[in-house]
Design a protein around this motif. Structure first.
Motif, PDB file in Angstrom:
ATOM      1  N   TYR B  62       0.829  -1.205   0.000  1.00 49.85           N
ATOM      2  CA  TYR B  62       0.000   0.000   0.000  1.00 49.85           C
ATOM      3  C   TYR B  62       0.864   1.256   0.000  1.00 49.85           C
ATOM      4  N   ASP B  66       1.002   3.949  -2.998  1.00 49.69           N
ATOM      5  CA  ASP B  66       0.698   5.325  -2.639  1.00 49.69           C
ATOM      6  C   ASP B  66       1.820   6.265  -3.056  1.00 49.69           C
ATOM      7  N   TYR B  70       1.550   9.307  -5.729  1.00 52.36           N
ATOM      8  CA  TYR B  70       2.048  10.582  -5.263  1.00 52.36           C
ATOM      9  C   TYR B  70       3.093  11.158  -6.224  1.00 52.36           C
ATOM     10  N   CYS B 109      -7.933   4.852   3.990  1.00 45.99           N
ATOM     11  CA  CYS B 109      -6.488   4.696   3.977  1.00 45.99           C
ATOM     12  C   CYS B 109      -6.111   3.520   4.861  1.00 45.99           C
ATOM     13  N   TRP B 136       5.693  11.547   3.355  1.00 52.84           N
ATOM     14  CA  TRP B 136       4.705  12.484   2.806  1.00 52.84           C
ATOM     15  C   TRP B 136       4.987  13.896   3.293  1.00 52.84           C
TER      16      TRP B 136
END
Lengths: 211, 211
Positions: B62, B66, B70, B109, B136
């Motif tokens: 995951y 992600d 991104y 999420c 992030w």
DNA sequence: GCCTAAACAGACCAAACGGTCCGGAAATAT
DNA sequence: ATATTTCCGGACCGTTTGGTCTGTTTAGGC
């Protein structure tokens, strides 16, 4: 009758809440609660028919306590100003202070904990979750509608979405706070949210005067 | 060798992910996954040593997926403008479009799902969660630092907190979307976040020109 | 002081759950 | 063609878990 039944009932609810926030609802095993609280199976199932029964009681109590904190903070904000915009800013700042004063047991929302296991619960519980969030929205939305009337926003906005924004920021901050092991997150992000409101309704930048 | 092992492995991961998002990690039982995917115990434990092994694989996959979404979105934004502020606004808007195009399976999420059962997992998994959120933050923070240099903010702000704000809004919106059964939440709240950035760096209000 | 019912303790149970084991099919290497 | 390894089916097992049952203690009502 009534030796001290309510006292142990509250102890069970407290212990279960702690464990749910750490392990989730499915991760919270009854035996673990018994050990954590220091009681036995007989006591537990005397107060709660099933685990799901506990889940509902837990949720209702949490929602009630939350509504109370909410109402008190709102009342306090409304006492300090007559302008709905100022009331809202004070309201947010009071929440900031609340979370900035916290430490160790990183804040978490029981509702959110339930939401991420939503399919485990029946319609009644899901309805209760929905209604609780809906109430938060309604109360803040009402205030934002007053604000919009008296203070033209620099950008067209939806009072409902602005209201949801408060809850969204809180819930999101809780998650990051847990993951990053940083308790300051909630306060910081609420300050950011307040900054948004200030910019949106053109509040002149001022030093922190309150408290 | 290699009949089609990776295919079933992926099927297991997909099925498990769906169930975790609906029921949480503890609520996701292996037998349920087997039924959902249409395989047997032998197949499952051939690919994953334990349930915790699956949990880690799930999380890693995951996080990777992600990171890819991104990176792609970021690259697209950087191709459309040279100004870091515009890049950020485009970046946010691309995410808005992504979520506005979604329906039924309300976004959630997996990381957040894990966070609310954090104590179930070992240090490695917790570290992975921390690092993923930290990444992030780092990427967005970098961008906000460039923005602050070129565009004086109307209010002193912390690039790191602004960066966290994006994740906070997303995670919070997911929770409300599930609880309120409203898939539009994510897009709406991201738009609100974008509005904050626009106000903060004094971007003139413009009609929606992109896409 | 006695009766009644709430408040608990703790052994017990059936089902669910995570995990093991072994046999067999299917694909590849030689 | 045959040996070998991956891949998978499915019976089986020990433990955990939610829940029950019976018995015992404790606190009022009268």
């Amino acid at each position: 009758m009534r030796k001290d039944g309510i006292a142990t009932r509250e102890k069970i609810l407290d212990g279960a809440r702690d464990l749910v926030l750490r392990l989730g609802y499915s991760g919270m095993k009854i035996d673990h609660v018994l050990e954590h609280v220091g009681i036995t199976k007989g006591a537990f199932f005397h107060h709660f028919k099933t685990k799901e029964d506990l889940a509902k009681a837990l949720l209702r109590r949490y929602a009630d306590q939350d509504a109370q904190i909410y109402a008190e903070t709102r009342a306090q904000a409304e006492k300090l100003s007559d302008d709905p915009l100022q009331q809202m800013l004070i309201f947010i700042r009071l929440f900031e202070d609340m979370f900035n004063g916290m430490t160790e047991p990183y804040p978490g929302c029981l509702l959110a904990s339930y939401v991420y296991e939503l399919q485990q619960f029946d319609d009644e519980t899901r309805g209760l979750l929905h209604d609780t969030f809906a109430r938060w929205r309604a109360l803040l939305q009402e205030k934002f509608e007053l604000i919009v009337k008296q203070h033209p926003p620099k950008t067209p906005v939806s009072p409902a979405q602005l209201a949801d924004g408060f809850t969204v920021v809180l819930e999101g901050a809780f998650i990051l706070a847990k993951a990053m092991n940083d308790a300051r997150m909630a306060g910081e992000q609420l300050r950011l949210y307040r900054n948004h409101i200030e910019l949106l309704f053109d509040v002149p930048a001022q030093g922190r005067a309150a408290a």
